[in-house]
Write a protein that holds these residues in place. Sequence first.
Motif, PDB file in Angstrom:
ATOM      1  N   ALA A  55       0.831  -1.204   0.000  1.00 56.62           N
ATOM      2  CA  ALA A  55       0.000   0.000   0.000  1.00 56.62           C
ATOM      3  C   ALA A  55       0.866   1.255   0.000  1.00 56.62           C
ATOM      4  CB  ALA A  55      -0.921  -0.015   1.215  1.00 56.62           C
ATOM      5  N   MET A  56       1.819   1.300   0.901  1.00 61.98           N
ATOM      6  CA  MET A  56       2.648   2.495   1.033  1.00 61.98           C
ATOM      7  C   MET A  56       3.566   2.682  -0.173  1.00 61.98           C
ATOM      8  SD  MET A  56       1.659   4.019   3.669  1.00 61.98           S
ATOM      9  CE  MET A  56       2.924   5.293   3.737  1.00 61.98           C
ATOM     10  N   GLY A  84       2.899  -5.451  12.843  1.00 63.26           N
ATOM     11  CA  GLY A  84       3.422  -5.636  11.495  1.00 63.26           C
ATOM     12  C   GLY A  84       2.929  -4.547  10.545  1.00 63.26           C
ATOM     13  N   PHE A  85       1.676  -4.208  10.681  1.00 62.42           N
ATOM     14  CA  PHE A  85       1.070  -3.171   9.853  1.00 62.42           C
ATOM     15  C   PHE A  85       1.826  -1.843  10.006  1.00 62.42           C
ATOM     16  CE2 PHE A  85      -2.483  -0.083   9.140  1.00 62.42           C
ATOM     17  CZ  PHE A  85      -2.836  -0.475   7.863  1.00 62.42           C
ATOM     18  N   LEU A  86       2.094  -1.488  11.238  1.00 63.49           N
ATOM     19  CA  LEU A  86       2.838  -0.247  11.500  1.00 63.49           C
ATOM     20  C   LEU A  86       4.280  -0.346  11.006  1.00 63.49           C
ATOM     21  CD1 LEU A  86       1.613   0.624  15.111  1.00 63.49           C
ATOM     22  CD2 LEU A  86       0.907   1.690  12.947  1.00 63.49           C
ATOM     23  N   ILE A 107      -7.695  -7.008  10.723  1.00 69.23           N
ATOM     24  CA  ILE A 107      -7.221  -6.776  12.094  1.00 69.23           C
ATOM     25  C   ILE A 107      -8.393  -6.720  13.068  1.00 69.23           C
ATOM     26  CG2 ILE A 107      -6.094  -5.070  13.589  1.00 69.23           C
ATOM     27  CD1 ILE A 107      -4.131  -4.514  11.313  1.00 69.23           C
ATOM     28  N   ILE A 108      -9.450  -6.021  12.664  1.00 68.74           N
ATOM     29  CA  ILE A 108     -10.620  -5.926  13.549  1.00 68.74           C
ATOM     30  C   ILE A 108     -11.235  -7.302  13.781  1.00 68.74           C
ATOM     31  CG2 ILE A 108     -12.978  -5.023  13.727  1.00 68.74           C
ATOM     32  CD1 ILE A 108     -11.908  -2.525  12.192  1.00 68.74           C
ATOM     33  N   LEU A 109     -11.416  -8.060  12.697  1.00 66.44           N
ATOM     34  CA  LEU A 109     -12.007  -9.394  12.850  1.00 66.44           C
ATOM     35  C   LEU A 109     -11.119 -10.316  13.680  1.00 66.44           C
ATOM     36  CD1 LEU A 109     -13.486  -9.961   9.273  1.00 66.44           C
ATOM     37  CD2 LEU A 109     -14.745  -9.529  11.402  1.00 66.44           C
ATOM     38  N   CYS A 156      -5.717  -2.205  -0.020  1.00 69.94           N
ATOM     39  CA  CYS A 156      -4.892  -2.916   0.965  1.00 69.94           C
ATOM     40  C   CYS A 156      -5.202  -2.470   2.379  1.00 69.94           C
ATOM     41  CB  CYS A 156      -3.399  -2.689   0.689  1.00 69.94           C
ATOM     42  SG  CYS A 156      -2.753  -3.584  -0.719  1.00 69.94           S
ATOM     43  N   PHE A 157      -5.305  -1.160   2.569  1.00 74.21           N
ATOM     44  CA  PHE A 157      -5.566  -0.654   3.918  1.00 74.21           C
ATOM     45  C   PHE A 157      -6.925  -1.117   4.435  1.00 74.21           C
ATOM     46  CE2 PHE A 157      -2.325   2.924   3.341  1.00 74.21           C
ATOM     47  CZ  PHE A 157      -1.431   2.321   4.209  1.00 74.21           C
TER      48      PHE A 157
END
Lengths: 452, 452, 452
Positions: A259-260, A303-305, B24-26, B16-17
């Motif tokens: 994404a980034m 991991g996301f961060l 992550i929420i699930l 992606c985000f």
Amino acid sequence: MTDSSTNMRLKLPITCFILEIILIILFGVLVVYDDDTDAKAFNKNMKMNNSTAGFQDVHVMIFIGFGFLMTFLQRYGFSSVGFNFLIAALSLQWATLMQGFFHGLHEDGKIHIGVESMINADFCTGSVLISFGAVLGKTSPLQLLIMAVFEVTLFAVNEFILLTILGTRDAGGSMTIHTFGAYFGLMVTRILYRPKLEQSKHKNSSVYHSDLFAMIGTIYLWMFWPSFNSAVTAHGDPQHRTAMNTYYSLAACTLSTYAMSALTAHDGKLDMVHIQNAALAGGVAAGTAGEMMLTPFGSMIVGFLAGIISVLGYKYLSPILEEKLKIQDTCGVHNLHGMPGILGAIVGAVTTAVVPKEVYGNGLKKVFPEVASGDRETTYQAGMQAISLVITLAIAIFGGLIVGFILKLQVLGAPRDNACFEDSVYWEVPGEEHFEEELTAVRTEETEKMNS
Amino acid sequence: MTDSSTNMRLKLPITCFILEIILIILFGVLVVYDDDTDAKAFNKNMKMNNSTAGFQDVHVMIFIGFGFLMTFLQRYGFSSVGFNFLIAALSLQWATLMQGFFHGLHEDGKIHIGVESMINADFCTGSVLISFGAVLGKTSPLQLLIMAVFEVTLFAVNEFILLTILGTRDAGGSMTIHTFGAYFGLMVTRILYRPKLEQSKHKNSSVYHSDLFAMIGTIYLWMFWPSFNSAVTAHGDPQHRTAMNTYYSLAACTLSTYAMSALTAHDGKLDMVHIQNAALAGGVAAGTAGEMMLTPFGSMIVGFLAGIISVLGYKYLSPILEEKLKIQDTCGVHNLHGMPGILGAIVGAVTTAVVPKEVYGNGLKKVFPEVASGDRETTYQAGMQAISLVITLAIAIFGGLIVGFILKLQVLGAPRDNACFEDSVYWEVPGEEHFEEELTAVRTEETEKMNS
Amino acid sequence: MTDSSTNMRLKLPITCFILEIILIILFGVLVVYDDDTDAKAFNKNMKMNNSTAGFQDVHVMIFIGFGFLMTFLQRYGFSSVGFNFLIAALSLQWATLMQGFFHGLHEDGKIHIGVESMINADFCTGSVLISFGAVLGKTSPLQLLIMAVFEVTLFAVNEFILLTILGTRDAGGSMTIHTFGAYFGLMVTRILYRPKLEQSKHKNSSVYHSDLFAMIGTIYLWMFWPSFNSAVTAHGDPQHRTAMNTYYSLAACTLSTYAMSALTAHDGKLDMVHIQNAALAGGVAAGTAGEMMLTPFGSMIVGFLAGIISVLGYKYLSPILEEKLKIQDTCGVHNLHGMPGILGAIVGAVTTAVVPKEVYGNGLKKVFPEVASGDRETTYQAGMQAISLVITLAIAIFGGLIVGFILKLQVLGAPRDNACFEDSVYWEVPGEEHFEEELTAVRTEETEKMNS
């Protein structure tokens, strides 16, 4: 290319021979098999076998993972894989002794080694290879060997302070391996700053196939990171949990990296530098808290961060480091190991502090033995974790500065500014035969036409 | 190459985000460690450890095996490895949830995950990557992410029907993974049919080095297939037997592949397409019956046939599929996964029917628990195996058609017909520096001669 | 390139089909699951599980390690990996039968196979691949298949004499695998001597990327050698000890290899041939004594010497072998497997003789069962070790000579002298599209300028 200072004909053999002979003598005097490896002791005690499977996975990361990750440079593939191979082979022997002085020294005055010491030696080697990434393309094999000897020694000191004196937990080495290796390497490259490095700029980039070779390294590191972080955790639930936390951290990191990369790169196109490196930051960031009850949910956030921070580092911070701080970080180890390592250390301290010890039940003694035995509170343990980060940074930065100055010695044969990122300084490099033949054919043909 | 529709600057990051944040929420709401991974539960129950070694082998197949197998295209290596990496990282997270709803949901309403769920998530991911092979070079990363979300969901539904409702045995996934993934992908590529794909024809082929990169994928898939087929079988004899059956099936398949390649290809020369793909068909075909008492003898016959069928498919059937049925199957997944998958399902049903249960002795309960408990006859079990193939085909074909239509949405950014099989649509691609320099040199030199 | 003798259209398929059908029939008649793999037997006896992890590591060495190590030739990558793949797939099946006749034949007249027989079949295959290295580039796939059939048979005979009749210890195969494979291959290539091989000389070398592919093979062999040498040792201390001894032998060997390469090569530059090959000699040389109480100290000395001998062999001995003895050893297997194999055998005999049996304590029965049982003295065992080397050399040399003459048959389709080291004789080879396009563009452009 025949430069007397970079000529390794005598320097390299002499150094290798002296180092290896010293190692052999020290091994002869000091090292014996541990109880798990010795025929007599094993068959008296019959203790549980360690498995060599975890060791082999870590070994793959060190030699294939790190080695090929650095082959992205167009004309530095031999050196990337080859010097990685050389300094890793030295480091794991020296690390056996240095770590042995602190961890494995028995009452008989001997260092007892076995499968676990082999994993730990590989870990220490990983740290040296991270530093290698910072100076990649700008150093001679001799400089790298000298760097390895000093760095392994300091690594063992820092590891001893953290794990033994302070009782810090750091199974996957966010601090001991990644933070240490990154900041050590960054300081070395700072001292070795080359104001005229732009003379080699056209070689400090990838070509199509070199990027594919580098992806071999990336994918191997990514795949085996669950084994890496869990290789020296206690058997049973900590090993499974660490592998799982790492797995989900890496998966989330991969999505945020893509994404980034699309968001920040030119025209919305993906940048191989980000994919090759930032997608791995999730493994680094799960190195300390991986064995804790971080939960898959927590791991994914970490991991996301890590992926986001790492891509932003490559895009915006690395150019600043180079221009303002004069830190020429070839592989961007600050973005892959430095910042994610610090993130991992912080996540470890916070997880230690906020997860109540009831969550661990009887498993607490495997993860926080000193909390389980009542010697410490979790908050105290968390404090130790945080202090450990500061100590690691201090030793790495100070050590890197000193070693950087040592490596400036002319005799060590660093390449000239216009010969960086180039294999042919230290390697016999074959021509691209077919290509050259055909170019010659074109030339000849055209010339003949001209003359006729 | 700057085409507003294929520009991923915002589309890819947003997708992606959103996907990762939903995941992550699930995970936060639904997912907890299983008893083998949780510190408290493990140390209360002390159950047998699962090993992570089998998991790591499967992981290698998914990321290196599938990733590099598809690098055979001359200008699509970044996308092959890179998109494989991206959609695998998404799929394994989503699969954890989808398979968890069906397999891992406990009375507490939570999904309990551990080492085995990681292997199953990797299996499901494998199915998505097979479908990726069918559409390779003709889709955007966005289309692939959307495809992955739907395919994982349908995979979990089909797997639930087969393994849980019908009590079908399919340890290595001849049906659930290979047949499903292949026919799903073939339907997607049918709906995405491009009549003008010949505009990119010159890029839809290999070059010398890209074929060598692809062989890395082939060999890794081939080597670890014994671990793949046996990764979720019961410990002990079924695991050993499955590994061994797969090993001999692949060995026999390799010989028949080389034989058929030389026999059918131009001038008796071997064709890399066959070697890279058909030699693997023996692993696919041993996916269902591998854990049964197939014997090495039976395994070799199966592998031998699989290799023949697969090469014939590449040589004669694929062109027909493309011309008559408008199915443009880039990697020939029909030949590697489709037909061998069906063969594997049939072999599984036949083996179930013809091997008397006395042959299994007390081991019967590990392979056919419902036959061992007396709930079923072997013929009934064989019938279930056969029905499972039909159900798998139905869900794959129907699902693939629907998803194909979804992927036709303009906004998803598919490449234009003349930009297929080309990395530079979605990737920053480095130049071949040296090569270009030298070409420029030739040009300049010649021009100078002309002018003089 | 269309030469009727090298055309494999009918020869290769017929040979492959006949061989595979014979194998299938023999497996059908002779082979059954062993107790560890059979559902009935396993669940009656419940013996200890063998692990498949060690097997998978060895498998990687055979298919990736040997396969890619030989891709260093610029135009022989398809054949290196592809023929390696073909003859390995044949050899492991044939080895199962041949080794089974000697080791696995039970009172029921059947060959009982399981995980351990798979490892042993891979070992035997390794020996064939070593011989392949000697004749690399100069043989047809048909010749290689025929060679494999004979060599596997003789390997099994030699192995039977050593391990069963003489009670020799050779866990990692310094003698049975490396010495045997090397001298067998050297004799074959001696008989196949080509006085006009310099017609293909320009292809008998590497290019930049082919050397990187070869490094994949090198590193994999290097990394997994600890698993290779310990794959069939007794569980527990011998396995750990063998892995550890091999690890340190290889590390020391790597340093002496780099030292010797810089010392002997042109201008003090490192030579990829040495790094790719000699750095592995430490694994070969630790093959026999690895499981003994060699100590890390002893292992490092052995590895150190192996690296020196191997580089000197490449530099000085190989040219002499070619000129004086007419042995054209493409990969230099004499330097990597031949001399280090002999060194390993000698180290094994000496270690057997000089380490007192008290050092092993109760572990003696795992390493030297006949010494532990009192049937032999250590000196007698050491004598058997030494005699085994002589027998291995005799069988390898004599066998290689005979098989060499068989391979001279015209019908087997060896390439002509000017078509050696060239994939396109036996493979469909793709063009380097982009490259050719651009060359064409240059040509066209220049021509147009000429005409205007």
